[in-house]
Every structure is written in structure tokens, then in C-alpha cells.
Design a protein around this motif. Structure first.
Motif, mmCIF file in Angstrom:
data_model
loop_
_atom_site.group_PDB
_atom_site.id
_atom_site.type_symbol
_atom_site.label_atom_id
_atom_site.label_comp_id
_atom_site.label_asym_id
_atom_site.label_seq_id
_atom_site.Cartn_x
_atom_site.Cartn_y
_atom_site.Cartn_z
ATOM 1 N N LYS A 354 28.618 39.268 33.096
ATOM 2 C CA LYS A 354 29.794 38.704 32.267
ATOM 3 C C LYS A 354 30.672 39.385 31.350
ATOM 4 O O LYS A 354 29.978 40.348 30.882
ATOM 5 C CB LYS A 354 29.199 37.437 31.908
ATOM 6 N N GLN A 355 31.813 39.363 31.745
ATOM 7 C CA GLN A 355 32.742 39.926 30.684
ATOM 8 C C GLN A 355 33.814 39.071 30.333
ATOM 9 O O GLN A 355 34.648 38.541 30.966
ATOM 10 C CB GLN A 355 33.377 41.204 31.364
ATOM 11 N N GLN A 356 33.803 38.477 28.937
ATOM 12 C CA GLN A 356 34.851 37.630 28.531
ATOM 13 C C GLN A 356 34.863 36.231 29.147
ATOM 14 O O GLN A 356 35.773 35.940 29.489
ATOM 15 C CB GLN A 356 36.142 38.319 28.374
ATOM 16 N N GLY A 357 33.335 35.809 29.445
ATOM 17 C CA GLY A 357 33.328 34.609 30.198
ATOM 18 C C GLY A 357 33.646 34.682 31.633
ATOM 19 O O GLY A 357 33.550 33.514 32.432
ATOM 20 N N GLN A 358 33.976 35.784 32.305
ATOM 21 C CA GLN A 358 34.220 35.933 33.635
ATOM 22 C C GLN A 358 33.419 36.761 34.402
ATOM 23 O O GLN A 358 32.768 37.792 33.800
ATOM 24 C CB GLN A 358 35.832 36.204 33.810
ATOM 25 N N ASP A 359 32.873 36.440 35.581
ATOM 26 C CA ASP A 359 31.998 37.322 36.450
ATOM 27 C C ASP A 359 32.651 38.364 36.761
ATOM 28 O O ASP A 359 33.836 38.354 37.132
ATOM 29 C CB ASP A 359 31.492 36.245 37.770
ATOM 30 N N MET A 360 32.213 39.360 36.539
ATOM 31 C CA MET A 360 32.784 40.846 37.008
ATOM 32 C C MET A 360 31.539 41.858 37.632
ATOM 33 O O MET A 360 30.473 41.309 37.513
ATOM 34 C CB MET A 360 33.353 41.539 35.915
ATOM 35 N N ILE A 361 32.276 42.740 38.633
ATOM 36 C CA ILE A 361 31.356 43.794 39.269
ATOM 37 C C ILE A 361 32.177 45.075 39.135
ATOM 38 O O ILE A 361 33.444 45.166 39.535
ATOM 39 C CB ILE A 361 31.100 43.236 40.590
ATOM 40 N N LYS A 362 31.369 46.087 39.176
ATOM 41 C CA LYS A 362 31.836 47.672 38.936
ATOM 42 C C LYS A 362 31.790 48.171 40.444
ATOM 43 O O LYS A 362 30.625 48.262 41.044
ATOM 44 C CB LYS A 362 31.025 48.383 38.004
ATOM 45 N N LEU A 363 32.699 48.388 41.004
ATOM 46 C CA LEU A 363 32.810 49.167 42.318
ATOM 47 C C LEU A 363 33.451 50.464 42.060
ATOM 48 O O LEU A 363 34.504 50.712 41.725
ATOM 49 C CB LEU A 363 33.918 48.347 43.101
ATOM 50 N N GLY A 364 32.490 51.741 41.907
ATOM 51 C CA GLY A 364 33.060 52.925 41.592
ATOM 52 C C GLY A 364 33.289 53.059 40.102
ATOM 53 O O GLY A 364 32.419 52.459 39.332
ATOM 54 N N ASP A 365 34.561 53.471 39.941
ATOM 55 C CA ASP A 365 35.012 53.484 38.600
ATOM 56 C C ASP A 365 35.688 52.060 38.327
ATOM 57 O O ASP A 365 36.426 52.201 36.961
ATOM 58 C CB ASP A 365 35.755 54.809 38.307
ATOM 59 N N THR A 366 35.954 51.289 38.904
ATOM 60 C CA THR A 366 36.935 50.066 38.754
ATOM 61 C C THR A 366 36.113 48.903 38.522
ATOM 62 O O THR A 366 35.138 48.540 39.399
ATOM 63 C CB THR A 366 37.657 49.794 39.956
ATOM 64 N N THR A 367 36.226 48.001 37.612
ATOM 65 C CA THR A 367 35.608 46.725 37.397
ATOM 66 C C THR A 367 36.434 45.597 37.838
ATOM 67 O O THR A 367 37.761 45.504 37.190
ATOM 68 C CB THR A 367 35.384 46.635 35.645
ATOM 69 N N VAL A 368 36.004 44.948 38.821
ATOM 70 C CA VAL A 368 36.785 43.809 39.521
ATOM 71 C C VAL A 368 36.307 42.401 39.143
ATOM 72 O O VAL A 368 34.887 42.275 39.062
ATOM 73 C CB VAL A 368 36.565 44.311 40.904
ATOM 74 N N PRO A 369 37.161 41.594 39.078
ATOM 75 C CA PRO A 369 36.639 40.010 38.767
ATOM 76 C C PRO A 369 35.795 39.824 40.145
ATOM 77 O O PRO A 369 36.225 40.053 41.339
ATOM 78 C CB PRO A 369 37.911 39.362 38.703
ATOM 79 N N TYR A 370 34.835 39.018 40.036
ATOM 80 C CA TYR A 370 34.087 38.643 41.012
ATOM 81 C C TYR A 370 34.205 37.098 41.339
ATOM 82 O O TYR A 370 33.891 36.417 40.300
ATOM 83 C CB TYR A 370 32.485 39.004 40.923
ATOM 84 N N SER A 371 34.603 36.932 42.436
ATOM 85 C CA SER A 371 34.899 35.436 42.993
ATOM 86 C C SER A 371 33.471 34.882 43.536
ATOM 87 O O SER A 371 33.112 35.653 44.240
ATOM 88 C CB SER A 371 36.319 35.265 44.114
ATOM 89 N N SER A 372 33.425 33.572 43.239
ATOM 90 C CA SER A 372 32.417 32.937 43.656
ATOM 91 C C SER A 372 32.365 32.519 45.452
ATOM 92 O O SER A 372 31.402 32.428 45.954
ATOM 93 C CB SER A 372 31.928 31.535 42.845
ATOM 94 N N GLU A 373 33.654 32.789 45.912
ATOM 95 C CA GLU A 373 33.803 32.512 47.101
ATOM 96 C C GLU A 373 33.921 33.646 48.046
ATOM 97 O O GLU A 373 33.718 33.652 49.357
ATOM 98 C CB GLU A 373 35.392 31.860 47.457
ATOM 99 N N PHE A 374 33.354 34.790 47.519
ATOM 100 C CA PHE A 374 33.225 35.949 48.225
ATOM 101 C C PHE A 374 31.797 35.983 49.191
ATOM 102 O O PHE A 374 30.825 35.571 48.755
ATOM 103 C CB PHE A 374 33.044 37.220 47.295
ATOM 104 N N ARG A 375 32.034 36.541 50.409
ATOM 105 C CA ARG A 375 30.920 36.563 51.355
ATOM 106 C C ARG A 375 31.041 37.921 52.020
ATOM 107 O O ARG A 375 32.203 38.500 52.360
ATOM 108 C CB ARG A 375 30.931 35.437 52.320
ATOM 109 N N PHE A 376 29.728 38.535 52.027
ATOM 110 C CA PHE A 376 29.705 40.019 52.734
ATOM 111 C C PHE A 376 28.715 39.984 53.870
ATOM 112 O O PHE A 376 27.578 39.475 54.016
ATOM 113 C CB PHE A 376 29.251 40.798 51.764
ATOM 114 N N PHE A 377 29.339 40.507 54.956
ATOM 115 C CA PHE A 377 28.295 40.353 56.418
ATOM 116 C C PHE A 377 28.611 41.858 56.879
ATOM 117 O O PHE A 377 29.697 42.591 56.700
ATOM 118 C CB PHE A 377 28.934 39.530 57.388
ATOM 119 N N MET A 378 27.494 42.288 57.387
ATOM 120 C CA MET A 378 27.486 43.790 57.922
ATOM 121 C C MET A 378 26.917 43.557 59.321
ATOM 122 O O MET A 378 25.779 42.734 59.757
ATOM 123 C CB MET A 378 26.672 44.835 57.255
ATOM 124 N N THR A 379 27.433 44.267 60.247
ATOM 125 C CA THR A 379 26.950 44.450 61.817
ATOM 126 C C THR A 379 26.750 45.571 62.308
ATOM 127 O O THR A 379 27.486 46.503 62.032
ATOM 128 C CB THR A 379 27.710 43.349 62.812
#
Length: 463
Positions: A354-379
Motif C-alpha cells: 500500500k502506498q497512499q491508500g493505493q495498491d502498488m508493486i515494484k517492477l525493477g526500479d519502477t513502482t507501478v499501480p497494481y490493478s485488481s483486474e490484472f491476471r498473469f498466465f505463462m505457457t
């Protein structure tokens, strides 16, 4: 002062006339001193309180010579005495008032008569008004009674209409739910049994999600059979032959998955349930790309913001991943190898903060807002990959390798499509319609049960 004495009725003294021997004249001076001038304040008070409406006619006649005399004018009197000027003015005013009053008096009498007559008329008018008010009150009472009767009539009509509507709805409800009584009774009995067996069923399903993903269908069946034997030995209540599909699978949802391209075999259905229920992102062993096609179709149909497909070899795959996280897209990463890019670590670990009440995630050196609609699949297309434990614990590893049963089903579909295309199209249409109708039936059942359990007042009033 003579005029004042005459007005007040003070009698003069008769004294000898100095100019005519043997005759007497009226002398008002001594009576005036005695009766009027003895007390100046009393004189002033008498002047103010003089009864001007009842001056004797005799006094008026006696004062006329003074009134008509040119010497009896305020301007002339003022030359001799200012005090007498006021008495002169008062005397003339009383004389004038007398004659004016004589003219006004008949009018006053007529006014009094008119007022008396008016009073009588007003009395009659008031009586008539009182009678009218009584009539109006009676009319109002009758109107209120009429309105009450009309309101009662309307209320009775509404009750009749409401009862008719309730009767119609009751017939529809009885007709519609009459056939469901037996089925719902059986369902309630089955739910009671399922509740008792819930512990063992969930235990088997949890173990299946945690451990069966990488294995083939035959090996999965052997493990599930062993688990059944164990819980039987431990006397844990469970449903006979319970499995992941029966416990956690929703027939309507499974049918919609199959419409989206999920193979109809047991292995694929179990894998789809794990994809939906597991907390970790799925890594699909998919040498025949069946899962790949299914995920793409599913993303197009259910992803609110669509699906993006990328590969580790793409230069911008990290940018694509970042946009997916930021904007809530589904991301399908194809052709992964046995080693995963270290940049995926925050995604796989789901290191959301949480950052200022918003979900965030750090990808590399960038902090990105994390959307609850995001889904990730690998094949991966590797038929038998070997992933180290540190990778296996971060993903849901699922084996979508085709099975003989699945291959048989697909070959049958291909043959039917070539030999009997109309029949195959009809079959696909029936599958879609069946899924839609099953979903609609489930929604209707849920709506009926919700209305029955949450209805306030008379349920027949809900149209």
C-alpha cells in the motif's frame, strides 16, 4: 365680560343709568367679579367644560347685539385687553357653534336613526350569516362524509384489485414452484449430507490443487485413490469418489470454459479449476497449445481490459507486463523456458504493498499501480520441463499435455466437422445454448431463493 356672563347665565345687577335719570341699566361687572373672575383657574376650567351643545336660546338672543357690534371683534378688544380678547373669541366661537349645531342636529338625529336601523339590519345580516354558516357546516360535514365514503370505496376497490393480483400471482407461484418442491427437497437433503462430508471433500480438493498440477491424469487418479483410502482409514467423513471437479467445479462455469475452447477431458477441467482457485499464477505445460488458445479466448471474453500476448524474447515484454499491471489487463507470457526471468519475481511473489491508500508493486526500479483486474498466465511448449523447486513454489504448475482420452475427443470432433459439418455445428450450438440455459436457470433459482428469503411483508405483493 358681559358676553361671558350672558353665556354662563350670570344675572346682572340693575343700577341707575347715569345718562338717563330715572332709568336703570344692566351692570355685569360686579357679578362677573364675583362669579367669574374670583378664580382665574376655575374660570379657565369652566370655559373648557362649557356645555356648548345645550346653550339656552335666551342666552343666544341676548348675546346677538354683542356679536353684531363692530366693537366686539377680537382685533378691537385686543387693543384694550389681551385677556378679554380670548373671552371675546370664545364667546363668538360658542355663538357660531350654536348655529352650526342647529343645522347639524337634524342630521345627527337622522344619523342616529340610520345607525339604529343599520344595527337592526346588521343583526338580521348576522343572523342570516349564522344560518348560512350552519348550512355551510352541514354541507362540509356531508362532503366529508362523502369523501370518507369515496375513500373507503376506493380502498375496497384497491383491496379487491390487490387480492385479484395476489390470487393470480399465487397461482403462478404455485404452478411455477410446484414442480420444484421435490427437487428442492432432495437438494436440501443432499446439502445436509454434503455439509457433513465437507471436511473430507475439501481435504481432497486442497491436496489436488497443491500437488496434482504437474502430473498426468492417470497418476492423478492413483494419488486421489490413495488419499481416499487414507481418509477412510482415519474415519474422516467424505463423499465417495469425491474429486476436485465435483467439489469445486461449477457446471455452468465449466460449460462456459468449454465453449471458450477448454478441452472436455477430466484433466483439462481440473487444470481450469486450479487456475481459477489457486492463489499463485499458473505456469501451463502446453506442448499442444490447447491451454494457450483457451486462455486467449477466455481473456477476450472475460478480461475487462482485454488480453495481451507476449514472449520472453520480445524486447518490450517487460513494458507489456508493466502496462498490464497498471491498466488491469490479462497478460499471457508464451514460450517460457525452464528458467524464468528475474524481472518476474515481484509478479510471481505478488509483492503488492500500500502506498497512499493505493495498491502498488515494484517492477525493477519502477513502482507501478497494481490493478485488481490484472491476471498473469505463462505457457511453455516444452513437453517435459524440469523446473527447480524455487520456481515450482512460486507458480501453479499445471500439465496440459494431451491425454489419450482428450486426443480421442479432439479427433472425434475433427472427423465430425469434416464428415458431418451440419451435425457438428448443431452440436456446438447445442453446447452453447445448454451453457446459456444452465446459467439462466441458475440465475433464476438464485433470484427465486433470494426473493423468498428476503421478502418483506406479503411475498405475493412482489410483482
Amino acid at each position: 365680560m358681559e358676553a361671558a356672563c350672558i353665556m354662563f347665565g350670570v344675572k346682572p345687577n340693575m343700577v341707575a343709568d347715569p345718562d338717563n335719570m330715572g332709568k336703570k341699566i344692566k351692570d355685569y361687572w360686579e357679578p362677573a367679579q364675583k362669579n367669574l373672575l374670583a378664580d382665574a383657574n376655575k374660570l379657565l376650567q369652566r370655559l373648557f367644560n362649557f356645555d356648548k351643545d345645550n346653550i339656552p336660546e335666551k342666552n343666544i338672543q341676548l348675546i346677538q347685539p354683542y356679536i353684531n357690534s363692530p366693537a366686539f371683534q377680537p382685533t378691537e378688544i385686543e387693543k384694550a385687553s389681551k385677556a378679554c380678547t380670548a373671552i371675546c373669541m370664545w364667546s363668538r366661537a360658542m355663538n357660531t357653534y350654536h348655529f352650526v349645531a342647529k343645522q347639524v342636529e337634524p342630521k345627527r338625529k337622522k344619523l342616529a336613526e340610520a345607525e339604529a336601523e343599520l344595527e337592526i339590519t346588521m343583526g338580521k345580516l348576522q343572523k342570516a350569516r349564522d344560518e348560512l354558516q350552519g348550512v355551510m357546516d352541514k354541507i362540509t360535514e356531508l362532503e366529508n362524509g362523502l369523501n370518507t365514503a369515496l375513500a373507503k370505496k376506493e380502498d375496497l376497490a384497491n383491496q379487491v384489485e390487490q387480492c385479484s393480483a395476489r390470487l393470480g400471482r399465487a397461482k403462478k407461484l404455485i404452478g411455477g414452484l410446484g414442480g420444484e418442491k421435490d427437487r428442492w427437497t432432495q437438494s436440501v437433503a443432499q446439502f445436509a449430507i454434503d455439509y457433513v462430508n465437507l471436511l473430507g471433500d475439501v481435504l481432497i480438493s486442497s491436496a489436488s490443487i497443491a500437488y496434482l498440477g504437474p502430473y498426468t491424469s492417470d497418476f492423478r487418479a492413483k494419488l486421489v485413490a490413495k488419499w481416499h483410502k487414507c481418509i477412510e482409514d482415519l474415519h474422516i467423513p467424505h463423499t465417495p469418489k469425491c474429486d476436485l471437479v465435483n467439489t469445486l467445479g461449477d457446471p455452468v462455469t465449466i460449460r462456459s470454459w468449454q465453449v471458450s475452447g477448454l478441452p472436455t477431458d477430466q484433466l483439462s477441467t481440473e487444470n481450469a479449476i486450479v487456475i481459477e482457485k489457486a492463489r499463485r499464477w499458473p505456469l501451463l505445460i502446453d506442448p499442444q497449445t490447447q491451454a494457450n488458445k483457451f486462455i486467449k479466448n477466455l481473456g477476450k471474453e472475460h478480461g475487462k481490459n482485454g488480453i495481451e500476448v507476449t514472449k520472453p524474447s520480445n524486447k518490450n515484454f517487460l513494458r507489456t507486463l508493466e502496462n498490464g499491471v497498471r491498466f488491469g489487463k490479462w497478460i499471457l507470457l508464451e514460450n517460457v523456458s525452464e528458467k524464468l526471468d528475474a524481472a518476474l519475481e515481484p509478479i510471481l511473489q505478488q509483492q503488492v504493498f500500500k502506498q497512499q491508500g493505493q495498491d502498488m508493486i515494484k517492477l525493477g526500479d519502477t513502482t507501478v499501480p497494481y490493478s485488481s483486474e490484472f491476471r498473469f498466465f505463462m505457457t511453455t511448449k516444452l513437453p517435459n520441463p524440469h523446473y527447480p523447486p524455487e520456481v515450482s513454489v512460486k507458480v501453479s504448475l499445471l500439465n496440459f499435455s494431451i491425454t489419450p482420452a482428450g486426443l480421442e475427443e479432439q479427433l472425434l470432433g475433427i472427423i465430425m466437422a469434416n464428415e458431418l459439418p451440419d451435425l457438428e455445428a448443431k452440436k456446438n450450438e447445442l453446447v452453447v445454448n445448454n451453457a446459456q440455459m444452465a446459467k439462466k436457470l441458475k440465475e433464476i433459482e438464485d433470484t427465486i431463493l433470494y426473493m423468498l428469503s428476503n421478502s418483506k411483508g406479503n411475498i405475493l405483493d412482489d410483482a
